[in-house]
Design a protein around this motif. Structure first.
Motif, PDB file in Angstrom:
ATOM      1  N   LEU A  22       7.652  15.065   6.414  1.00 20.16           N
ATOM      2  CA  LEU A  22       7.907  15.573   5.064  1.00 20.16           C
ATOM      3  C   LEU A  22       6.809  15.213   4.076  1.00 20.16           C
ATOM      4  O   LEU A  22       6.826  15.660   2.918  1.00 20.16           O
ATOM      5  CB  LEU A  22       9.259  15.069   4.555  1.00 20.16           C
ATOM      6  N   LYS A  23       5.836  14.427   4.526  1.00 17.34           N
ATOM      7  CA  LYS A  23       4.755  14.041   3.618  1.00 17.34           C
ATOM      8  C   LYS A  23       3.971  15.257   3.123  1.00 17.34           C
ATOM      9  O   LYS A  23       3.500  15.278   1.987  1.00 17.34           O
ATOM     10  CB  LYS A  23       3.796  13.080   4.323  1.00 17.34           C
ATOM     11  N   ASP A  24       3.847  16.245   3.997  1.00 18.84           N
ATOM     12  CA  ASP A  24       3.007  17.406   3.642  1.00 18.84           C
ATOM     13  C   ASP A  24       3.771  18.491   2.906  1.00 18.84           C
ATOM     14  O   ASP A  24       3.269  19.599   2.744  1.00 18.84           O
ATOM     15  CB  ASP A  24       2.369  17.988   4.908  1.00 18.84           C
ATOM     16  N   GLY A  25       4.974  18.171   2.481  1.00 21.55           N
ATOM     17  CA  GLY A  25       5.748  19.154   1.740  1.00 21.55           C
ATOM     18  C   GLY A  25       7.107  19.375   2.349  1.00 21.55           C
ATOM     19  O   GLY A  25       7.359  18.959   3.478  1.00 21.55           O
ATOM     20  N   PRO A  73      12.392   4.697  -2.688  1.00 22.93           N
ATOM     21  CA  PRO A  73      13.012   3.508  -2.095  1.00 22.93           C
ATOM     22  C   PRO A  73      12.081   2.745  -1.165  1.00 22.93           C
ATOM     23  O   PRO A  73      12.316   1.569  -0.880  1.00 22.93           O
ATOM     24  CB  PRO A  73      14.193   4.086  -1.301  1.00 22.93           C
ATOM     25  N   LEU A  74      11.028   3.389  -0.699  1.00 19.00           N
ATOM     26  CA  LEU A  74      10.078   2.682   0.158  1.00 19.00           C
ATOM     27  C   LEU A  74       9.358   1.567  -0.586  1.00 19.00           C
ATOM     28  O   LEU A  74       8.845   0.624   0.023  1.00 19.00           O
ATOM     29  CB  LEU A  74       9.047   3.655   0.735  1.00 19.00           C
ATOM     30  N   ALA A  75       9.360   1.674  -1.912  1.00 17.86           N
ATOM     31  CA  ALA A  75       8.740   0.612  -2.706  1.00 17.86           C
ATOM     32  C   ALA A  75       9.420  -0.727  -2.433  1.00 17.86           C
ATOM     33  O   ALA A  75       8.770  -1.768  -2.429  1.00 17.86           O
ATOM     34  CB  ALA A  75       8.811   0.955  -4.186  1.00 17.86           C
TER      35      ALA A  75
ATOM     36  N   ALA B  75       1.914  -6.192   9.953  1.00 17.05           N
ATOM     37  CA  ALA B  75       0.827  -5.288   9.575  1.00 17.05           C
ATOM     38  C   ALA B  75       1.152  -3.858  10.011  1.00 17.05           C
ATOM     39  O   ALA B  75       0.797  -2.901   9.317  1.00 17.05           O
ATOM     40  CB  ALA B  75      -0.480  -5.757  10.215  1.00 17.05           C
ATOM     41  N   GLU B  76       1.841  -3.736  11.130  1.00 19.34           N
ATOM     42  CA  GLU B  76       2.217  -2.397  11.594  1.00 19.34           C
ATOM     43  C   GLU B  76       3.097  -1.693  10.567  1.00 19.34           C
ATOM     44  O   GLU B  76       2.938  -0.489  10.305  1.00 19.34           O
ATOM     45  CB  GLU B  76       2.969  -2.499  12.932  1.00 19.34           C
ATOM     46  N   VAL B  77       4.015  -2.438   9.970  1.00 22.07           N
ATOM     47  CA  VAL B  77       4.873  -1.872   8.939  1.00 22.07           C
ATOM     48  C   VAL B  77       4.039  -1.479   7.727  1.00 22.07           C
ATOM     49  O   VAL B  77       4.192  -0.385   7.168  1.00 22.07           O
ATOM     50  CB  VAL B  77       5.978  -2.867   8.535  1.00 22.07           C
ATOM     51  N   GLY B  78       3.135  -2.379   7.355  1.00 21.61           N
ATOM     52  CA  GLY B  78       2.261  -2.091   6.225  1.00 21.61           C
ATOM     53  C   GLY B  78       1.454  -0.828   6.450  1.00 21.61           C
ATOM     54  O   GLY B  78       1.303  -0.004   5.540  1.00 21.61           O
ATOM     55  N   GLU B  79       0.971  -0.664   7.674  1.00 19.72           N
ATOM     56  CA  GLU B  79       0.160   0.523   7.968  1.00 19.72           C
ATOM     57  C   GLU B  79       0.999   1.794   7.939  1.00 19.72           C
ATOM     58  O   GLU B  79       0.551   2.837   7.491  1.00 19.72           O
ATOM     59  CB  GLU B  79      -0.513   0.375   9.341  1.00 19.72           C
ATOM     60  N   TRP B  80       2.223   1.674   8.448  1.00 20.79           N
ATOM     61  CA  TRP B  80       3.095   2.845   8.410  1.00 20.79           C
ATOM     62  C   TRP B  80       3.400   3.219   6.969  1.00 20.79           C
ATOM     63  O   TRP B  80       3.417   4.391   6.585  1.00 20.79           O
ATOM     64  CB  TRP B  80       4.399   2.568   9.172  1.00 20.79           C
ATOM     65  N   PRO B  83       0.530   5.308   3.861  1.00 20.00           N
ATOM     66  CA  PRO B  83       0.378   6.708   3.450  1.00 20.00           C
ATOM     67  C   PRO B  83       1.456   7.172   2.476  1.00 20.00           C
ATOM     68  O   PRO B  83       1.298   8.209   1.843  1.00 20.00           O
ATOM     69  CB  PRO B  83       0.499   7.481   4.771  1.00 20.00           C
ATOM     70  N   PHE B  84       2.549   6.418   2.370  1.00 20.95           N
ATOM     71  CA  PHE B  84       3.624   6.814   1.464  1.00 20.95           C
ATOM     72  C   PHE B  84       3.447   6.207   0.074  1.00 20.95           C
ATOM     73  O   PHE B  84       4.056   6.672  -0.888  1.00 20.95           O
ATOM     74  CB  PHE B  84       4.975   6.382   2.022  1.00 20.95           C
ATOM     75  N   GLU B  85       2.642   5.173   0.032  1.00 26.93           N
ATOM     76  CA  GLU B  85       2.494   4.410  -1.213  1.00 26.93           C
ATOM     77  C   GLU B  85       2.106   5.329  -2.372  1.00 26.93           C
ATOM     78  O   GLU B  85       2.662   5.238  -3.466  1.00 26.93           O
ATOM     79  CB  GLU B  85       1.433   3.330  -1.014  1.00 26.93           C
ATOM     80  N   HIS B  86       1.185   6.205  -2.101  1.00 26.05           N
ATOM     81  CA  HIS B  86       0.720   7.148  -3.116  1.00 26.05           C
ATOM     82  C   HIS B  86       1.886   7.893  -3.761  1.00 26.05           C
ATOM     83  O   HIS B  86       1.932   8.096  -4.971  1.00 26.05           O
ATOM     84  CB  HIS B  86      -0.262   8.133  -2.468  1.00 26.05           C
TER      85      HIS B  86
END
Lengths: 104, 104
Positions: A22-25, A73-75, B75-80, B83-86
């Motif tokens: 869902l990241k791409d839309g 919520p990922l924050a 770190a694996e969680v951080g990497e996953w 890309p959502f952080e933005h």
DNA sequence: ACCATGCGTCGGAGAACTCCGACATGTCAA
DNA sequence: TTGACATGTCGGAGTTCTCCGACGCATGGT
């Protein structure tokens, strides 16, 4: 469905893949289901979990139902993780130094 | 115990608290168990899960067993997550702007 | 009005999770 | 050596997860 906490929602690999998709839309439910070797109803139930964790939002449009990513919520996960970041970075730094020594 | 993936290990609140408790240095198993309204064996099993996810390391010392945090798999969680952080930052930014408008 | 399509939900089966008390093992102290 | 202590593991009970096929309910097309 009772509220699900973000960490539990992320525990399942199918649900993580759904969020990635869902990241791409926004995408329709059936379209999402096509990406998995799972029954449509199983995917629908995973979407319900993501919904109850407020990680996705649904937008009914005609006879399709588009799912949107709701990353907020990922924050919470990021915040939980942050105090640990220092530890794994230190780990990686010393690992890198070890490799540098061997290669020199 | 079969290997447990990091995301599943983090799904349980007791296990997350255990990791938090280990940030300030190694602690003995029984000492950790004291922090929870749980039987000692339940805590011991949670520690086993963390062990099989390589999130902790045990150091036997006398008749105690000290558990050390091993943050690297996080770190694996951080990497996953990265890309959502933005997305969630953009969300928070626009929320902040909305509040600024109201207060001006 | 009718039927196909897209999708959620339900009932149920099997697996996995969580917890406990009981037991086994190893260690220290007397 | 004996006893107290620290801890892991086992067997079992109850709960939750994951999946499926079947069903129900809208919507859109004919």
């Amino acid at each position: 469905m009772a509220d699900v906490d973000v960490f539990s929602a992320l525990a399942n690999p199918v649900r993580r893949k759904l969020l990635e998709a869902l990241k791409d839309g926004p995408r329709a439910a059936g379209e999402l289901a096509g990406d998995f070797a799972l029954s449509r109803s199983a995917v629908s139930e995973h979407l319900a979990v993501l919904r109850s964790a407020r990680l996705v939002r649904e937008e009914p449009r005609g006879r399709h139902r588009y799912y949107h990513l709701e990353a907020t919520p990922l924050a919470e996960v990021g915040e939980w993780l942050h105090p640990f970041e220092h530890y794994w970075r230190a780990r990686m730094r010393s690992l890198r130094e070890l490799l540098d020594e061997e290669n020199s």
